[in-house]
Enzyme design. Sequence first.
Site, PDB file in Angstrom:
ATOM      1  CD  GLU A 134      -1.476  -6.858   5.261  1.00 14.49           C
ATOM      2  OE1 GLU A 134      -2.001  -5.788   5.618  1.00 14.49           O
ATOM      3  OE2 GLU A 134      -0.905  -6.990   4.024  1.00 14.49           O
ATOM      4  CB  CYS A 166      -1.028  -0.018   1.051  1.00 13.37           C
ATOM      5  SG  CYS A 166      -2.230   1.043   1.080  1.00 13.37           S
ATOM      6  CG  HIS A 197      -3.200  -4.124   2.800  1.00 17.25           C
ATOM      7  ND1 HIS A 197      -2.243  -3.653   3.869  1.00 17.25           N
ATOM      8  CD2 HIS A 197      -3.489  -3.127   2.307  1.00 17.25           C
ATOM      9  CE1 HIS A 197      -2.353  -2.444   3.838  1.00 17.25           C
ATOM     10  NE2 HIS A 197      -2.794  -2.000   2.960  1.00 17.25           N
TER      11      HIS A 197
END
Length: 394
Positions: free
Chosen positions: A332, A210, A330
């Site tokens: 994760e 990001c 993202h």
Amino acid sequence: MLPSSQQGTLLLLWLLQSSFLIAESFCFVTPTVGGFRISTEKLLLNRSPRSPANRVEPRAQDGFNNAISPYHSSKHAKSDDECVWPRILVVSRRHVRKGKYVDFVGEYHIDLLQEFGAAPILVPRTTKTLNQLDAFCAGGVDGVLLMEGSDIGEQFHPFGEGPNVPEETRQMIACKHASDCEIDEAKDNLEMALIRGMVLRDGVPFLGLCRGSQLLNVAMGGSLYCDLALEMKSHVVHMDYDNYDGHRHAVSVLRDTPLATWFPEAFEGRQGDDLSGSLNVNSYHHQGVKELAASLRPMCYSEDGLVEGFYDPEMTDPEEGRFRVGLQWHPERMLGDYQGCRQVYGAFVRAAEAHRRRSRAAEPPMHVIAGTPYQGNSVLLNEKTGTVRRKSGG
């Protein structure tokens, strides 16, 4: 029944015996170092080891030694001559909680780094940290992970070398994205220093997610859109506050890129001359890459043509200790969507491990220090860095 005087005597004897037992059971965790193996090796060099006769060894059944020692078996156990995990710097971000700023790092990042065998070193984004970086880097740095945060300040010319954003436009964007438009100068200065110094100058492996990807692009000479909705007039929704974590949009994944290696599922059912795969990724940004830096290559695009992932082909080879990757999304927070989301972190940590091995191989000669409490083994000291590692069979 015993007389009260005898009861009192027995009670006193019982209390004294209990206190000795408690002291004995905890004496091995006192900061004498000699009683257990720890990873803060510099402390060992400043303390005289206790003699074997006086040292109290930890008991295996207590589990304490297993919990703190990197030498014991685990999914990603190190060999006896690798005492230190690869160290990855992770910079915090700030958030207003109950009227005051709180620094934090999302646990998803920490868990994934540790899952693959790295030691996250959390670096506060406060103003004074920049002058204290030596303390965080004392054990070596094998990777830098930068991720979410507010917009990059204009002192770094994120939108190119032209004039700054007009105040009217700035206010309009701030009304839509208030949490992103509060510039954090301390975080900007700290993270840009890490990229320009450790990453670009020294070749330390880097993963930017990001905002982290945007910083890398700007540091390498690229530029950003100030606001995608205003400048691109895009039909793709890149920020959905009403469905923040659930929102997804499609990206096209280019073959023969690291992203294609991590996400083979993107190409399931694709045949022939179809050169791209497809993923549905999350999206939490109102800015994005306008001009990609000359040394970087795209790995995926959204349907409006925005670059959503890129890498430096000259500096991305995990097995050789090189990694320089930026993703606008993202992984994760998509662990349940694709197996490849974990592989991004796995490849990053492999690069950090290889970088550490290469760095140690290039270090000045190590000198044996005798008399340390590593169960009779010698310890090797690097005089330049002050780090130590265990010598097998000493």
